[in-house]
Design a protein around this motif. Structure first.
Motif, PDB file in Angstrom:
ATOM      1  N   ILE A   3       0.831  -1.204   0.000  1.00 30.18           N
ATOM      2  CA  ILE A   3       0.000   0.000   0.000  1.00 30.18           C
ATOM      3  C   ILE A   3       0.867   1.256   0.000  1.00 30.18           C
ATOM      4  N   ILE A   4       1.901   1.269   0.841  1.00 33.14           N
ATOM      5  CA  ILE A   4       2.772   2.440   0.935  1.00 33.14           C
ATOM      6  C   ILE A   4       3.496   2.671  -0.391  1.00 33.14           C
ATOM      7  N   ILE A   5       4.050   1.612  -0.974  1.00 36.93           N
ATOM      8  CA  ILE A   5       4.780   1.741  -2.238  1.00 36.93           C
ATOM      9  C   ILE A   5       3.853   2.218  -3.349  1.00 36.93           C
ATOM     10  N   THR A   6       2.682   1.598  -3.453  1.00 40.84           N
ATOM     11  CA  THR A   6       1.749   1.940  -4.523  1.00 40.84           C
ATOM     12  C   THR A   6       1.236   3.364  -4.391  1.00 40.84           C
ATOM     13  N   VAL A   7       0.764   3.713  -3.200  1.00 49.77           N
ATOM     14  CA  VAL A   7       0.185   5.046  -2.992  1.00 49.77           C
ATOM     15  C   VAL A   7       1.229   6.144  -3.194  1.00 49.77           C
ATOM     16  N   SER A   8       2.423   5.958  -2.620  1.00 44.14           N
ATOM     17  CA  SER A   8       3.458   6.981  -2.740  1.00 44.14           C
ATOM     18  C   SER A   8       3.910   7.146  -4.187  1.00 44.14           C
ATOM     19  N   THR A   9       4.017   6.041  -4.912  1.00 44.35           N
ATOM     20  CA  THR A   9       4.431   6.112  -6.318  1.00 44.35           C
ATOM     21  C   THR A   9       3.364   6.789  -7.168  1.00 44.35           C
TER      22      THR A   9
ATOM     23  N   LEU B 290       0.982   8.872  -6.185  1.00 44.33           N
ATOM     24  CA  LEU B 290       0.915  10.298  -5.847  1.00 44.33           C
ATOM     25  C   LEU B 290       2.070  11.060  -6.492  1.00 44.33           C
ATOM     26  N   GLY B 291       3.252  10.445  -6.482  1.00 42.61           N
ATOM     27  CA  GLY B 291       4.404  11.077  -7.121  1.00 42.61           C
ATOM     28  C   GLY B 291       4.213  11.238  -8.611  1.00 42.61           C
ATOM     29  N   LEU B 292       3.595  10.234  -9.251  1.00 40.85           N
ATOM     30  CA  LEU B 292       3.339  10.328 -10.686  1.00 40.85           C
ATOM     31  C   LEU B 292       2.314  11.422 -11.006  1.00 40.85           C
ATOM     32  N   ILE B 293       1.345  11.573 -10.117  1.00 37.63           N
ATOM     33  CA  ILE B 293       0.335  12.611 -10.314  1.00 37.63           C
ATOM     34  C   ILE B 293       0.978  13.994 -10.280  1.00 37.63           C
ATOM     35  N   PHE B 294       1.932  14.157  -9.370  1.00 40.95           N
ATOM     36  CA  PHE B 294       2.603  15.446  -9.245  1.00 40.95           C
ATOM     37  C   PHE B 294       3.846  15.475 -10.133  1.00 40.95           C
ATOM     38  N   PHE B 295       3.612  15.712 -11.430  1.00 42.30           N
ATOM     39  CA  PHE B 295       4.684  15.969 -12.399  1.00 42.30           C
ATOM     40  C   PHE B 295       5.522  14.740 -12.768  1.00 42.30           C
ATOM     41  N   VAL B 296       5.038  13.546 -12.494  1.00 40.88           N
ATOM     42  CA  VAL B 296       5.621  12.286 -12.974  1.00 40.88           C
ATOM     43  C   VAL B 296       6.981  11.955 -12.349  1.00 40.88           C
ATOM     44  N   ILE B 297       7.933  12.882 -12.477  1.00 44.53           N
ATOM     45  CA  ILE B 297       9.304  12.607 -12.036  1.00 44.53           C
ATOM     46  C   ILE B 297       9.385  12.160 -10.575  1.00 44.53           C
ATOM     47  N   PRO B 298       8.666  12.832  -9.630  1.00 47.75           N
ATOM     48  CA  PRO B 298       8.719  12.355  -8.242  1.00 47.75           C
ATOM     49  C   PRO B 298       8.287  10.900  -8.094  1.00 47.75           C
ATOM     50  N   GLY B 299       7.300  10.484  -8.870  1.00 44.74           N
ATOM     51  CA  GLY B 299       6.847   9.098  -8.797  1.00 44.74           C
ATOM     52  C   GLY B 299       7.903   8.122  -9.271  1.00 44.74           C
ATOM     53  N   VAL B 300       8.614   8.492 -10.341  1.00 45.23           N
ATOM     54  CA  VAL B 300       9.688   7.648 -10.854  1.00 45.23           C
ATOM     55  C   VAL B 300      10.800   7.524  -9.815  1.00 45.23           C
ATOM     56  N   ILE B 301      11.151   8.645  -9.193  1.00 46.58           N
ATOM     57  CA  ILE B 301      12.207   8.640  -8.178  1.00 46.58           C
ATOM     58  C   ILE B 301      11.803   7.773  -6.996  1.00 46.58           C
TER      59      ILE B 301
ATOM     60  N   CYS C 210      12.055   4.101  -7.830  1.00 49.24           N
ATOM     61  CA  CYS C 210      13.454   3.661  -7.855  1.00 49.24           C
ATOM     62  C   CYS C 210      14.029   3.544  -6.446  1.00 49.24           C
ATOM     63  N   LYS C 211      13.613   4.445  -5.555  1.00 49.91           N
ATOM     64  CA  LYS C 211      14.141   4.428  -4.189  1.00 49.91           C
ATOM     65  C   LYS C 211      13.586   3.270  -3.368  1.00 49.91           C
ATOM     66  N   LEU C 212      12.380   2.824  -3.699  1.00 47.61           N
ATOM     67  CA  LEU C 212      11.721   1.786  -2.893  1.00 47.61           C
ATOM     68  C   LEU C 212      11.780   0.403  -3.538  1.00 47.61           C
ATOM     69  N   ILE C 213      12.490   0.284  -4.631  1.00 49.28           N
ATOM     70  CA  ILE C 213      12.465  -0.952  -5.413  1.00 49.28           C
ATOM     71  C   ILE C 213      12.996  -2.164  -4.646  1.00 49.28           C
ATOM     72  N   PHE C 214      13.862  -1.944  -3.668  1.00 50.85           N
ATOM     73  CA  PHE C 214      14.464  -3.062  -2.951  1.00 50.85           C
ATOM     74  C   PHE C 214      13.721  -3.422  -1.666  1.00 50.85           C
ATOM     75  N   THR C 215      12.586  -2.809  -1.426  1.00 49.27           N
ATOM     76  CA  THR C 215      11.804  -3.113  -0.227  1.00 49.27           C
ATOM     77  C   THR C 215      11.451  -4.600  -0.108  1.00 49.27           C
ATOM     78  N   PRO C 216      10.953  -5.246  -1.181  1.00 51.38           N
ATOM     79  CA  PRO C 216      10.637  -6.686  -1.053  1.00 51.38           C
ATOM     80  C   PRO C 216      11.858  -7.524  -0.695  1.00 51.38           C
ATOM     81  N   TYR C 217      12.993  -7.217  -1.295  1.00 50.39           N
ATOM     82  CA  TYR C 217      14.211  -7.991  -1.025  1.00 50.39           C
ATOM     83  C   TYR C 217      14.658  -7.812   0.429  1.00 50.39           C
ATOM     84  N   LEU C 218      14.592  -6.585   0.921  1.00 46.45           N
ATOM     85  CA  LEU C 218      15.020  -6.315   2.292  1.00 46.45           C
ATOM     86  C   LEU C 218      14.103  -6.970   3.307  1.00 46.45           C
TER      87      LEU C 218
END
Length: 218
Positions: A117-123, A125-136, A139-147
């Motif tokens: 939920i956190i990953i999906t919602v934050s991504t 919301l970031g995409l809604i606000f000018f796309v780039i924040p969502g991409v960032i 990329c920053k949260l991509i390793f959450t499942p592995y960790l």
């Protein structure tokens, strides 16, 4: 700069993840372990097919079908994905695995649902606000499942650690994902069948990048 310092700097460079190194390791590992990787792919993709059947053939109401799809994704697809990430990482590390470990995510269902939920919602919301924040954010949260699966962390700690680990590597990860998208596109063009090795290769690449990034750091 003395010899010892040069040796330390050279060792540090070798321990840094590279896009080419991750794709190369992913490619080699895929052909070494393809049968078990293919079985894992079939198990994971079966969940998606079940979701498709349930949502599109059993529920005609559009809004209700969306709700059912979201619930199915949170309770089935995400835990399976976390299990897949765990197994791909173990395969990259040349560790013994059991196919049943693909279901390990269900033992941590609540924590995984929270992370999803956190990953999906934050991504989003970031995409809604000018796309780039969502991409960032992605990329920053991509390793959450592995960790979560590798270090036995809860959702909050894994998200925070993924954010810290990717500092200085966000650009690399973005380029890696762009190349991964290209691999998937080419795989799709090969009569669709190419999507299978393409998906496996991409997953192993991300696992390899994570494995190098976290060596002696967590």
């Amino acid at each position: 700069m003395n010899g010892t310092q040069r040796d330390l700097n050279e060792e540090n460079r070798r321990n840094q993840p590279t896009i080419g190194g991750a794709f190369g390791e992913g490619w080699r590992t895929m052909w070494m372990e393809f049968p078990i990787l293919f079985i894992m792919f079939l198990i994971y993709i079966s969940a998606g097919l079940v979701e498709l059947l349930v949502v599109h053939f059993m529920f005609s109401d559009d809004i209700f079908s969306v709700v059912v799809s979201m619930v199915f994704s949170l309770l089935i697809s995400w835990p399976l994905f976390f299990g897949v990430c765990q197994l791909y990482l173990r395969i990259v590390r040349r560790q013994e695995i059991q196919i049943v470990q693909i279901f390990d995510g269900f033992a941590r269902l609540l924590s995984i649902v929270l992370a999803a939920i956190i990953i999906t919602v934050s991504t989003v919301l970031g995409l809604i606000f000018f796309v780039i924040p969502g991409v960032i954010i992605f990329c920053k949260l991509i390793f959450t499942p592995y960790l979560m699966m590798d270090k036995d962390l809860n959702a909050g700690d894994a998200i925070a650690l993924s954010w810290r680990l990717t500092k200085g590597h966000t650009g690399q990860i973005f380029l890696m994902l762009l190349l991964a998208g290209s691999v998937m596109f080419v795989g799709m063009l090969i009569i669709g069948i190419g999507l299978i090795p393409a998906w496996i290769w991409v997953m192993l690449t991300v696992a390899s990048f994570y494995n190098t990034l976290t060596a002696d750091k967590t």
